[in-house]
Design an enzyme around this catalytic site. Structure first.
Site, PDB file in Angstrom:
ATOM      1  N   ASN A  11      12.430 -38.805 -34.162  1.00 55.82           N
ATOM      2  CA  ASN A  11      12.312 -39.969 -33.286  1.00 55.82           C
ATOM      3  C   ASN A  11      10.845 -40.041 -32.873  1.00 55.82           C
ATOM      4  O   ASN A  11      10.409 -39.322 -31.985  1.00 55.82           O
ATOM      5  CB  ASN A  11      13.236 -39.775 -32.077  1.00 55.82           C
ATOM      6  CG  ASN A  11      13.151 -40.924 -31.095  1.00 55.82           C
ATOM      7  OD1 ASN A  11      12.387 -41.876 -31.292  1.00 55.82           O
ATOM      8  ND2 ASN A  11      13.923 -40.837 -30.031  1.00 55.82           N
ATOM      9  N   ARG A  97      14.897 -42.576 -36.239  1.00 51.85           N
ATOM     10  CA  ARG A  97      15.176 -43.673 -35.319  1.00 51.85           C
ATOM     11  C   ARG A  97      14.110 -44.746 -35.563  1.00 51.85           C
ATOM     12  O   ARG A  97      12.908 -44.475 -35.477  1.00 51.85           O
ATOM     13  CB  ARG A  97      15.084 -43.175 -33.882  1.00 51.85           C
ATOM     14  CG  ARG A  97      15.354 -44.258 -32.897  1.00 51.85           C
ATOM     15  CD  ARG A  97      15.173 -43.744 -31.506  1.00 51.85           C
ATOM     16  NE  ARG A  97      15.678 -44.707 -30.548  1.00 51.85           N
ATOM     17  CZ  ARG A  97      15.750 -44.467 -29.257  1.00 51.85           C
ATOM     18  NH1 ARG A  97      15.364 -43.299 -28.790  1.00 51.85           N
ATOM     19  NH2 ARG A  97      16.193 -45.379 -28.444  1.00 51.85           N
ATOM     20  N   HIS A 185      18.763 -49.690 -27.562  1.00 46.54           N
ATOM     21  CA  HIS A 185      19.581 -48.529 -27.165  1.00 46.54           C
ATOM     22  C   HIS A 185      20.892 -48.494 -27.945  1.00 46.54           C
ATOM     23  O   HIS A 185      21.876 -47.895 -27.505  1.00 46.54           O
ATOM     24  CB  HIS A 185      19.910 -48.539 -25.647  1.00 46.54           C
ATOM     25  CG  HIS A 185      18.713 -48.340 -24.766  1.00 46.54           C
ATOM     26  ND1 HIS A 185      18.509 -49.062 -23.619  1.00 46.54           N
ATOM     27  CD2 HIS A 185      17.672 -47.488 -24.866  1.00 46.54           C
ATOM     28  CE1 HIS A 185      17.380 -48.684 -23.043  1.00 46.54           C
ATOM     29  NE2 HIS A 185      16.854 -47.726 -23.781  1.00 46.54           N
ATOM     30  N   ARG A 245       8.604 -50.496 -16.859  1.00 45.88           N
ATOM     31  CA  ARG A 245       8.758 -51.865 -17.389  1.00 45.88           C
ATOM     32  C   ARG A 245       9.407 -52.773 -16.346  1.00 45.88           C
ATOM     33  O   ARG A 245      10.295 -52.336 -15.610  1.00 45.88           O
ATOM     34  CB  ARG A 245       9.618 -51.848 -18.658  1.00 45.88           C
ATOM     35  CG  ARG A 245       8.880 -51.304 -19.867  1.00 45.88           C
ATOM     36  CD  ARG A 245       9.788 -51.181 -21.061  1.00 45.88           C
ATOM     37  NE  ARG A 245      10.077 -49.800 -21.368  1.00 45.88           N
ATOM     38  CZ  ARG A 245      11.062 -49.389 -22.156  1.00 45.88           C
ATOM     39  NH1 ARG A 245      11.864 -50.264 -22.731  1.00 45.88           N
ATOM     40  NH2 ARG A 245      11.252 -48.113 -22.380  1.00 45.88           N
ATOM     41  N   GLU A 383      21.651 -39.604 -29.016  1.00 45.42           N
ATOM     42  CA  GLU A 383      21.205 -40.512 -30.086  1.00 45.42           C
ATOM     43  C   GLU A 383      20.884 -39.741 -31.359  1.00 45.42           C
ATOM     44  O   GLU A 383      21.126 -40.228 -32.469  1.00 45.42           O
ATOM     45  CB  GLU A 383      19.971 -41.292 -29.606  1.00 45.42           C
ATOM     46  CG  GLU A 383      20.318 -42.329 -28.556  1.00 45.42           C
ATOM     47  CD  GLU A 383      19.198 -42.609 -27.588  1.00 45.42           C
ATOM     48  OE1 GLU A 383      18.758 -41.676 -26.878  1.00 45.42           O
ATOM     49  OE2 GLU A 383      18.765 -43.764 -27.511  1.00 45.42           O
TER      50      GLU A 383
END
Ligand code: AMP
Length: 402
Positions: A11, A97, A185, A245, A383
């Site tokens: 990732n 990913r 996500h 963010r 993940e």
């Protein structure tokens, strides 16, 4: 001695490279985590840290400034370390990913030169993430041309969303060229959905809202095991306020900043991605744990705003699905913060949510009060495990077709 097949998951972000290795049990489909770790601080002072399956630290390393900038050198180090550590295993494939699969790539894909060209064309949709995701794929393809690689997209799980959830009220020509909501996500939502439905198959056709609350946060409406709607849209800026963010803001704010403050692209990008969210509101930290433990009123306001917006998005998704039968919390904040879960739960009391204080304080997996009409779960996401499972499946399909 014959080596066992192991699968590496990478990732790669702008300043970090996370890795995990898995082994498939011969007798079942279960995967065993062998090790995991990351290189952080890429571009500055890069640091390597690896842990075993029991989370025990296995190794550390720090690079000088010059090597810290060279992704090729850092990746070679990681691979060499894994190969010399996992002496009984052979890495047979690498799963990656990749943030964006666009509209066309609704499932994980085996990497080929054609696929890489297609993923390059999606860079304008995720300019801050996609190039970093693709860099290690290219490095590995060059150095180990026979190594199988699989790209797993964060957008793919949302490809089932209906037109209404995906479309912005913009001129059709812009929608046609890809200015629409994609959602992110997805690998986390897919994993958590699988975990929930394995445990509660009776919820398969029910209306489920999953809250992925971490440094990046979003919520997702799931029905029939599929994504119906989500709070993130065209970019990972949309929806909830996050660590740094902004989440959703009136687009008129951007026009104001451009006209009145003469802010250009880079200044706006920096403001919205790096200076806003929990950090912007608190003026203190992007880290929820730090804010919860802080005394400052600004920190408390940032936490208040976060809980308010999570509850608001959950209710919006309930309306989008036309029902609300289960609530799930996951990711760093969702899995570890009883306070945030309790406060979101209180705001959703009118929808039938009631959280049990004792179970919640202990981070139990089922935190619904006996009087709650909606089951409420805390399920850890993984993940990397999802990517490993996809990688094995794609390779299995490939062998089947050979
Ligand atoms: P993630 O991006 O999923 O790793 O989540 C990172 C976020 O989880 C950070 O904001 C952390 O402060 C937050 N977090 C982790 N543990 C806790 C905790 N015990 N209480 C509150 N927030 C936490």
């Amino acid at each position: 001695m014959t080596k066992q097949a192991a699968f590496l998951v990478l990732n790669a972000g702008s300043s970090s490279l996370k890795f995990s290795a898995f082994r498939q049990h011969s007798s079942s489909d279960e995967l065993e985590t062998l090790l995991s770790g990351q290189v952080s601080g890429i571009g500055g002072t890069a640091r390597f840290e690896a842990r075993g399956a029991d989370r025990r630290r296995l190794a550390e390393h720090v690079w000088d400034e010059q090597d810290s900038r060279c992704r090729d050198t850092l990746l070679q180090y990681v691979l060499h370390w894994i190969r010399t550590t996992l002496v009984d295993d052979e890495i047979v494939a690498v799963g990656h990913r990749v943030v964006h699969g666009g509209r066309a790539l609704g499932k994980p894909m085996r990497v080929s030169p054609c696929l890489l060209d297609e993923l390059d064309r999606l860079i304008p949709l995720a300019p801050l993430h996609q190039p970093h995701n693709l860099a290690p794929i290219r490095i590995l393809a060059k150095r180990f041309p026979d190594l199988e690689q699989v790209a797993c997209f964060d957008t793919a799980f949302h490809s089932t969303q209906p037109w209404l959830a995906r479309t912005y009220a913009l001129p059709q020509a812009l929608t046609d060229e890809g200015v629409c909501s994609y959602g992110f996500h997805g690998l986390s939502y897919e994993y958590v959905t699988g975990q929930l439905l394995a445990r509660r198959p009776d919820l398969a056709d029910k209306h489920i809202v999953i809250c992925h609350l971490g440094n990046g946060s979003s919520v997702c409406a799931v029905k029939g095991g599929q994504s119906i709607d989500t709070s993130m849209g065209f970019s990972a800026l949309d929806g909830l306020p996050m660590g740094t963010r902004s989440g959703s803001i009136d687009p008129g704010v951007i026009l104001y900043l451009m006209r009145e403050k003469q802010m250009g692209l880079e200044a706006l990008e920096d403001l919205l991605y790096k200076q806003s969210g929990l950090l912007g509101v608190s003026g203190l930290s992007n880290d929820m744990k730090v804010l919860q433990e802080a005394e400052s009123p600004q920190a408390a306001r940032a936490v208040d705003l976060f809980c308010f917006r999570v509850a608001k998005e959950v209710a919006a998704l309930a309306a989008s699905m036309g029902g609300f039968d289960a609530l799930v919390f996951t990711a760093g904040i969702g899995e570890n913060s009883p306070q945030i879960r309790a406060r979101v739960g209180e705001r959703l009391a009118w929808l039938g949510v009631k959280i049990d204080a004792g179970a919640n304080a202990g981070n139990a997996d089922d935190i619904a009060h006996a009087d709650s009409s909606v089951p409420v779960f805390v399920l850890p996401t993984n993940e990397e495990m999802m990517i490993a499972k996809h990688t094995i499946k794609v390779l299995g399909q490939m062998m089947g077709n050979a």
